[in-house]
Design a protein around this motif. Structure first.
Motif, PDB file in Angstrom:
ATOM      1  N   TYR A  99       3.048 -14.283   9.898  1.00  0.00           N
ATOM      2  CA  TYR A  99       3.010 -13.409  11.059  1.00  0.00           C
ATOM      3  C   TYR A  99       4.425 -12.981  11.444  1.00  0.00           C
ATOM      4  CZ  TYR A  99      -1.620 -15.502  11.396  1.00  0.00           C
ATOM      5  OH  TYR A  99      -2.892 -15.938  11.108  1.00  0.00           O
ATOM      6  N   ASP A 100       4.541 -11.806  12.038  1.00  0.00           N
ATOM      7  CA  ASP A 100       5.852 -11.364  12.511  1.00  0.00           C
ATOM      8  C   ASP A 100       6.172 -12.056  13.840  1.00  0.00           C
ATOM      9  OD1 ASP A 100       4.501  -9.997  14.540  1.00  0.00           O
ATOM     10  OD2 ASP A 100       4.755  -8.028  13.618  1.00  0.00           O
ATOM     11  N   VAL A 105      -0.221 -10.432  11.929  1.00  0.00           N
ATOM     12  CA  VAL A 105      -0.237 -10.846  10.529  1.00  0.00           C
ATOM     13  C   VAL A 105       0.482  -9.824   9.644  1.00  0.00           C
ATOM     14  CG1 VAL A 105      -2.494  -9.772  10.059  1.00  0.00           C
ATOM     15  CG2 VAL A 105      -1.714 -11.695   8.656  1.00  0.00           C
ATOM     16  N   THR A 106       1.292 -10.324   8.699  1.00  0.00           N
ATOM     17  CA  THR A 106       2.006  -9.469   7.750  1.00  0.00           C
ATOM     18  C   THR A 106       1.600  -9.722   6.300  1.00  0.00           C
ATOM     19  OG1 THR A 106       3.833 -11.059   7.601  1.00  0.00           O
ATOM     20  CG2 THR A 106       4.032  -9.298   9.253  1.00  0.00           C
ATOM     21  N   LYS A 107       1.186 -10.956   6.011  1.00  0.00           N
ATOM     22  CA  LYS A 107       0.810 -11.273   4.628  1.00  0.00           C
ATOM     23  C   LYS A 107      -0.081 -12.506   4.617  1.00  0.00           C
ATOM     24  CE  LYS A 107       3.934 -12.930   1.716  1.00  0.00           C
ATOM     25  NZ  LYS A 107       5.032 -13.014   0.723  1.00  0.00           N
ATOM     26  N   GLU A 108      -1.044 -12.526   3.672  1.00  0.00           N
ATOM     27  CA  GLU A 108      -1.875 -13.701   3.461  1.00  0.00           C
ATOM     28  C   GLU A 108      -1.938 -13.999   1.970  1.00  0.00           C
ATOM     29  OE1 GLU A 108      -4.973 -13.930   7.081  1.00  0.00           O
ATOM     30  OE2 GLU A 108      -5.399 -12.335   5.644  1.00  0.00           O
ATOM     31  N   GLU A 109      -1.703 -15.261   1.624  1.00  0.00           N
ATOM     32  CA  GLU A 109      -1.709 -15.702   0.231  1.00  0.00           C
ATOM     33  C   GLU A 109      -2.815 -16.724   0.046  1.00  0.00           C
ATOM     34  OE1 GLU A 109       2.977 -15.787  -0.820  1.00  0.00           O
ATOM     35  OE2 GLU A 109       2.358 -16.959   0.927  1.00  0.00           O
ATOM     36  N   MET A 110      -3.589 -16.584  -1.033  1.00  0.00           N
ATOM     37  CA  MET A 110      -4.721 -17.470  -1.265  1.00  0.00           C
ATOM     38  C   MET A 110      -4.743 -17.989  -2.694  1.00  0.00           C
ATOM     39  SD  MET A 110      -7.418 -15.077   0.768  1.00  0.00           S
ATOM     40  CE  MET A 110      -6.411 -13.621   0.488  1.00  0.00           C
ATOM     41  N   ASP A 111      -5.091 -19.264  -2.824  1.00  0.00           N
ATOM     42  CA  ASP A 111      -5.291 -19.893  -4.123  1.00  0.00           C
ATOM     43  C   ASP A 111      -6.780 -20.172  -4.253  1.00  0.00           C
ATOM     44  OD1 ASP A 111      -5.353 -21.403  -6.416  1.00  0.00           O
ATOM     45  OD2 ASP A 111      -4.290 -23.126  -5.570  1.00  0.00           O
ATOM     46  N   GLY A 112      -7.519 -19.240  -4.853  1.00  0.00           N
ATOM     47  CA  GLY A 112      -8.967 -19.329  -4.903  1.00  0.00           C
ATOM     48  C   GLY A 112      -9.512 -20.362  -5.865  1.00  0.00           C
ATOM     49  N   VAL A 125       0.433  -4.012   7.396  1.00  0.00           N
ATOM     50  CA  VAL A 125       1.401  -3.259   8.192  1.00  0.00           C
ATOM     51  C   VAL A 125       0.754  -2.992   9.544  1.00  0.00           C
ATOM     52  CG1 VAL A 125       2.701  -1.118   8.452  1.00  0.00           C
ATOM     53  CG2 VAL A 125       2.530  -2.198   6.200  1.00  0.00           C
ATOM     54  N   GLY A 126       1.398  -3.431  10.612  1.00  0.00           N
ATOM     55  CA  GLY A 126       0.809  -3.266  11.934  1.00  0.00           C
ATOM     56  C   GLY A 126      -0.502  -4.006  12.090  1.00  0.00           C
ATOM     57  N   GLY A 127      -0.668  -5.097  11.350  1.00  0.00           N
ATOM     58  CA  GLY A 127      -1.885  -5.889  11.422  1.00  0.00           C
ATOM     59  C   GLY A 127      -3.036  -5.357  10.598  1.00  0.00           C
ATOM     60  N   LYS A 128      -2.823  -4.227   9.894  1.00  0.00           N
ATOM     61  CA  LYS A 128      -3.872  -3.651   9.059  1.00  0.00           C
ATOM     62  C   LYS A 128      -3.544  -3.857   7.584  1.00  0.00           C
ATOM     63  CE  LYS A 128      -5.355  -0.033  12.272  1.00  0.00           C
ATOM     64  NZ  LYS A 128      -5.596   1.424  12.433  1.00  0.00           N
ATOM     65  N   ARG A 129      -4.541  -4.260   6.821  1.00  0.00           N
ATOM     66  CA  ARG A 129      -4.328  -4.478   5.396  1.00  0.00           C
ATOM     67  C   ARG A 129      -4.045  -3.155   4.695  1.00  0.00           C
ATOM     68  NH1 ARG A 129      -9.012  -7.286   1.972  1.00  0.00           N
ATOM     69  NH2 ARG A 129     -10.110  -5.626   3.075  1.00  0.00           N
ATOM     70  N   ARG A 146      -5.431  -3.287  -4.988  1.00  0.00           N
ATOM     71  CA  ARG A 146      -6.272  -2.447  -4.143  1.00  0.00           C
ATOM     72  C   ARG A 146      -5.406  -1.903  -3.013  1.00  0.00           C
ATOM     73  NH1 ARG A 146      -9.994  -7.051  -4.607  1.00  0.00           N
ATOM     74  NH2 ARG A 146     -11.657  -6.505  -6.061  1.00  0.00           N
ATOM     75  N   TYR A 147      -5.554  -0.614  -2.721  1.00  0.00           N
ATOM     76  CA  TYR A 147      -4.763   0.037  -1.665  1.00  0.00           C
ATOM     77  C   TYR A 147      -5.697   0.523  -0.571  1.00  0.00           C
ATOM     78  CZ  TYR A 147      -1.018  -0.149  -5.085  1.00  0.00           C
ATOM     79  OH  TYR A 147      -0.078  -0.586  -5.987  1.00  0.00           O
ATOM     80  N   TYR A 148      -5.240   0.378   0.679  1.00  0.00           N
ATOM     81  CA  TYR A 148      -6.073   0.698   1.838  1.00  0.00           C
ATOM     82  C   TYR A 148      -5.333   1.622   2.803  1.00  0.00           C
ATOM     83  CZ  TYR A 148      -8.555  -3.470   0.215  1.00  0.00           C
ATOM     84  OH  TYR A 148      -9.229  -4.389  -0.547  1.00  0.00           O
ATOM     85  N   GLU A 149      -6.101   2.470   3.462  1.00  0.00           N
ATOM     86  CA  GLU A 149      -5.601   3.281   4.564  1.00  0.00           C
ATOM     87  C   GLU A 149      -6.566   3.101   5.722  1.00  0.00           C
ATOM     88  OE1 GLU A 149      -5.066   7.310   3.329  1.00  0.00           O
ATOM     89  OE2 GLU A 149      -3.568   6.806   1.800  1.00  0.00           O
ATOM     90  N   ASN A 150      -6.055   2.648   6.857  1.00  0.00           N
ATOM     91  CA  ASN A 150      -6.907   2.348   8.020  1.00  0.00           C
ATOM     92  C   ASN A 150      -8.045   1.411   7.642  1.00  0.00           C
ATOM     93  OD1 ASN A 150      -5.434   3.988   9.884  1.00  0.00           O
ATOM     94  ND2 ASN A 150      -6.415   5.791   8.985  1.00  0.00           N
ATOM     95  N   GLU A 151      -7.702   0.394   6.856  1.00  0.00           N
ATOM     96  CA  GLU A 151      -8.645  -0.658   6.436  1.00  0.00           C
ATOM     97  C   GLU A 151      -9.727  -0.151   5.485  1.00  0.00           C
ATOM     98  OE1 GLU A 151      -8.255  -3.766   6.939  1.00  0.00           O
ATOM     99  OE2 GLU A 151      -6.914  -3.920   8.647  1.00  0.00           O
TER     100      GLU A 151
END
Length: 197
Positions: A99-100, A105-112, A125-129, A146-151
């Motif tokens: 988190y900033d 939130v700025t980044k989430e890392e997962m070990d599945g 960015v700004g809390g949006k993925r 995967r790339y997202y705009e406005n979630e």
């Protein structure tokens, strides 16, 4: 998919914490809760407030939450800096949320697959993925983006031959549900040569 499962468990663990506040003392405070868990609160050497939650009371923290303490007004709750979760209780962190300094939130890392390597990283960015990086075959290398705009998912890129270069592109409709165009790299240079609409 495993990362979705991971998020469900993280959410459950967060709810179980019962809204613990960030500690202000360097002396550890240990308490029991109605949820059969042990909560330990202290300030670490870096000056961050830390809350450790041992969900199964085995002596090892399953959820660690770190709080920003700089420039926090007296009486207000410090924003989160980082949250670490051990989903399978093996003593290793499986999910880390960053988190900033305002707690967004700025980044989430997962070990599945619980092998000690990140195989799913979400960027915000700004809390949006805005981007997901995935090791879809668990070989230690990112091969799916995967790339997202406005979630909403707008593009998916793959490295199907795991040579480090993108060779397949998929573009989505405005709802992010249907593929409207696909592209391929046929000569291995990482550039799109063929488009299909």
């Amino acid at each position: 998919m495993r990362p979705t499962f991971a998020f469900s468990l993280v959410l459950a663990g967060t709810v179980a914490c019962g809204g613990t506040k960030a500690p202000t003392s360097t002396e550890p405070v240990v308490s029991e809760t109605p949820y059969l868990q042990t909560v330990k609160e202290y300030v670490n050497d870096a000056g961050q407030s830390v809350v450790e939650v041992d969900l199964n009371k085995d002596g090892s923290a399953d959820i660690l939450t770190y709080y920003h303490t700089a420039n926090v007004l007296e009486g207000s709750t410090p924003p989160m800096a980082r949250k670490e979760v051990d989903l399978n209780r093996d003593g290793r962190v499986d999910v880390v949320s960053h988190y900033d300094n305002t707690g967004v939130v700025t980044k989430e890392e997962m070990d599945g697959d619980f092998d000690g390597r990140w195989d799913w990283v979400d960027h915000y960015v700004g809390g949006k993925r805005v981007k997901s990086e995935v090791d879809s075959n668990y070989d230690g290398r990112i091969d799916l983006y995967r790339y997202y705009e406005n979630e909403i998912k707008v593009r998916r890129e793959r490295d199907t031959d795991t040579n480090g270069l993108i060779d397949q592109w998929e573009f989505f409709d405005p709802d992010g549900k249907e593929i409207i165009m696909t592209g391929y790299d046929t000569d291995g240079d990482g550039k799109m040569d063929v488009r299909e609409e």
